[in-house]
Design a protein around this motif. Sequence first.
Motif, PDB file in Angstrom:
ATOM      1  N   VAL A   1      -6.880   1.249   7.496  1.00 36.94           N
ATOM      2  CA  VAL A   1      -5.646   2.020   7.397  1.00 36.94           C
ATOM      3  C   VAL A   1      -5.672   3.146   8.426  1.00 36.94           C
ATOM      4  O   VAL A   1      -6.722   3.749   8.659  1.00 36.94           O
ATOM      5  CB  VAL A   1      -5.487   2.627   5.979  1.00 36.94           C
ATOM      6  CG1 VAL A   1      -4.230   3.470   5.871  1.00 36.94           C
ATOM      7  CG2 VAL A   1      -5.506   1.541   4.915  1.00 36.94           C
ATOM      8  N   GLN A   2      -4.519   3.432   9.023  1.00 33.66           N
ATOM      9  CA  GLN A   2      -4.372   4.583   9.918  1.00 33.66           C
ATOM     10  C   GLN A   2      -3.191   5.430   9.460  1.00 33.66           C
ATOM     11  O   GLN A   2      -2.132   4.894   9.143  1.00 33.66           O
ATOM     12  CB  GLN A   2      -4.124   4.155  11.363  1.00 33.66           C
ATOM     13  CG  GLN A   2      -5.327   3.579  12.047  1.00 33.66           C
ATOM     14  CD  GLN A   2      -5.053   3.378  13.524  1.00 33.66           C
ATOM     15  OE1 GLN A   2      -3.947   3.071  13.929  1.00 33.66           O
ATOM     16  NE2 GLN A   2      -6.084   3.560  14.321  1.00 33.66           N
TER      17      GLN A   2
ATOM     18  N   SER B   1      -8.205   7.352  11.065  1.00 33.61           N
ATOM     19  CA  SER B   1      -8.478   5.944  10.768  1.00 33.61           C
ATOM     20  C   SER B   1      -9.487   5.886   9.629  1.00 33.61           C
ATOM     21  O   SER B   1     -10.428   6.675   9.585  1.00 33.61           O
ATOM     22  CB  SER B   1      -9.069   5.237  11.996  1.00 33.61           C
ATOM     23  OG  SER B   1      -8.140   5.224  13.051  1.00 33.61           O
TER      24      SER B   1
ATOM     25  N   LEU C   1       0.884  -1.147   0.000  1.00 32.93           N
ATOM     26  CA  LEU C   1       0.000   0.000   0.000  1.00 32.93           C
ATOM     27  C   LEU C   1       0.927   1.203   0.000  1.00 32.93           C
ATOM     28  O   LEU C   1       1.737   1.358   0.919  1.00 32.93           O
ATOM     29  CB  LEU C   1      -0.897   0.025   1.244  1.00 32.93           C
ATOM     30  CG  LEU C   1      -1.796   1.260   1.368  1.00 32.93           C
ATOM     31  CD1 LEU C   1      -2.865   1.261   0.276  1.00 32.93           C
ATOM     32  CD2 LEU C   1      -2.434   1.317   2.745  1.00 32.93           C
TER      33      LEU C   1
ATOM     34  N   VAL D   1       2.031   5.177   8.429  1.00 33.44           N
ATOM     35  CA  VAL D   1       0.813   4.568   7.887  1.00 33.44           C
ATOM     36  C   VAL D   1       0.807   3.121   8.355  1.00 33.44           C
ATOM     37  O   VAL D   1       1.817   2.424   8.233  1.00 33.44           O
ATOM     38  CB  VAL D   1       0.790   4.604   6.346  1.00 33.44           C
ATOM     39  CG1 VAL D   1      -0.472   3.948   5.816  1.00 33.44           C
ATOM     40  CG2 VAL D   1       0.938   6.012   5.831  1.00 33.44           C
ATOM     41  N   THR D   2      -0.318   2.672   8.894  1.00 31.43           N
ATOM     42  CA  THR D   2      -0.444   1.294   9.365  1.00 31.43           C
ATOM     43  C   THR D   2      -1.636   0.642   8.673  1.00 31.43           C
ATOM     44  O   THR D   2      -2.701   1.248   8.564  1.00 31.43           O
ATOM     45  CB  THR D   2      -0.637   1.240  10.893  1.00 31.43           C
ATOM     46  OG1 THR D   2       0.486   1.874  11.519  1.00 31.43           O
ATOM     47  CG2 THR D   2      -0.750  -0.190  11.393  1.00 31.43           C
ATOM     48  N   ALA D   3      -1.437  -0.596   8.206  1.00 36.39           N
ATOM     49  CA  ALA D   3      -2.508  -1.387   7.598  1.00 36.39           C
ATOM     50  C   ALA D   3      -2.216  -2.856   7.869  1.00 36.39           C
ATOM     51  O   ALA D   3      -1.078  -3.297   7.729  1.00 36.39           O
ATOM     52  CB  ALA D   3      -2.587  -1.135   6.091  1.00 36.39           C
TER      53      ALA D   3
ATOM     54  N   THR E   1       3.443  -1.461   9.375  1.00 37.69           N
ATOM     55  CA  THR E   1       3.614  -0.010   9.396  1.00 37.69           C
ATOM     56  C   THR E   1       4.720   0.417   8.447  1.00 37.69           C
ATOM     57  O   THR E   1       5.750  -0.240   8.342  1.00 37.69           O
ATOM     58  CB  THR E   1       3.947   0.473  10.827  1.00 37.69           C
ATOM     59  OG1 THR E   1       2.874   0.101  11.696  1.00 37.69           O
ATOM     60  CG2 THR E   1       4.121   1.979  10.872  1.00 37.69           C
TER      61      THR E   1
ATOM     62  N   THR F   1     -11.377   3.019   6.543  1.00 32.07           N
ATOM     63  CA  THR F   1     -11.556   1.708   5.952  1.00 32.07           C
ATOM     64  C   THR F   1     -11.787   1.902   4.470  1.00 32.07           C
ATOM     65  O   THR F   1     -12.780   2.509   4.058  1.00 32.07           O
ATOM     66  CB  THR F   1     -12.744   0.959   6.599  1.00 32.07           C
ATOM     67  OG1 THR F   1     -12.518   0.858   8.007  1.00 32.07           O
ATOM     68  CG2 THR F   1     -12.895  -0.432   6.006  1.00 32.07           C
TER      69      THR F   1
ATOM     70  N   VAL G   1       3.659   0.537   2.828  1.00 23.44           N
ATOM     71  CA  VAL G   1       3.343  -0.473   3.838  1.00 23.44           C
ATOM     72  C   VAL G   1       3.346  -1.826   3.133  1.00 23.44           C
ATOM     73  O   VAL G   1       2.528  -2.057   2.237  1.00 23.44           O
ATOM     74  CB  VAL G   1       1.966  -0.235   4.489  1.00 23.44           C
ATOM     75  CG1 VAL G   1       1.668  -1.289   5.536  1.00 23.44           C
ATOM     76  CG2 VAL G   1       1.872   1.160   5.070  1.00 23.44           C
TER      77      VAL G   1
ATOM     78  N   LEU H   1      -3.601   7.102  -1.894  1.00 20.01           N
ATOM     79  CA  LEU H   1      -3.305   5.738  -1.467  1.00 20.01           C
ATOM     80  C   LEU H   1      -3.497   4.827  -2.666  1.00 20.01           C
ATOM     81  O   LEU H   1      -4.518   4.926  -3.365  1.00 20.01           O
ATOM     82  CB  LEU H   1      -4.245   5.297  -0.340  1.00 20.01           C
ATOM     83  CG  LEU H   1      -4.192   6.112   0.952  1.00 20.01           C
ATOM     84  CD1 LEU H   1      -5.143   7.291   0.897  1.00 20.01           C
ATOM     85  CD2 LEU H   1      -4.520   5.240   2.134  1.00 20.01           C
TER      86      LEU H   1
ATOM     87  N   TYR I   1      -3.214   0.663  -3.872  1.00 18.62           N
ATOM     88  CA  TYR I   1      -3.039  -0.744  -3.504  1.00 18.62           C
ATOM     89  C   TYR I   1      -2.357  -1.460  -4.659  1.00 18.62           C
ATOM     90  O   TYR I   1      -2.883  -1.504  -5.766  1.00 18.62           O
ATOM     91  CB  TYR I   1      -4.404  -1.363  -3.204  1.00 18.62           C
ATOM     92  CG  TYR I   1      -4.355  -2.847  -2.947  1.00 18.62           C
ATOM     93  CD1 TYR I   1      -3.723  -3.360  -1.817  1.00 18.62           C
ATOM     94  CD2 TYR I   1      -4.956  -3.732  -3.823  1.00 18.62           C
ATOM     95  CE1 TYR I   1      -3.686  -4.725  -1.578  1.00 18.62           C
ATOM     96  CE2 TYR I   1      -4.923  -5.110  -3.587  1.00 18.62           C
ATOM     97  CZ  TYR I   1      -4.289  -5.589  -2.471  1.00 18.62           C
ATOM     98  OH  TYR I   1      -4.250  -6.935  -2.228  1.00 18.62           O
TER      99      TYR I   1
END
Length: 159
Positions: free
Chosen positions: A48-49, A96, A20, A135-137, A141, A98, A152, A35, A37
Amino acid sequence: MRPFILALAVCVPSTAFADLTVTFRDGAPKDRFTLTYQGACALDRLAVQIDLGTAPAGLIFDTTGAGAGVDVFQPLEWVTGTATTSDVTDGDTLLSMTLEGVSPGATWAFTVDIDDTTSTRQITVDGSEMAGATVTAEGQTGAFDGSGDATVPLQNCIS
């Protein structure tokens, strides 16, 4: 012997990996996050955060004229793709979301205003100030670099 080894390697299932990627670009009056994918398999959704609080520049979301941000403000607005997001109030550092309709090559983009709290030019945030934000998913991270880009690594699917 080589054909046998090659055939064996083709038949053994392997894990496909995906990324990502998130890019930040400063703009006036709106900053933009994109973003993308880069996976081989479709997903129903992806949580995702984006955490600005990990950047040394003291970054915040500036969404109203009556909060912690300075001068120009912009609420979060999706311009490409669909997603649900947490409420983002002025001065927040965490968003945050989705992402929905996660298919190979899918892209989402939103605009919002970002301010920094450690310099004299708080209304302009460049890629170097974004460095260190994360970014976390799916429990993985990635950190933004000095160009405003983050990746990510995600485990995508079994092929």
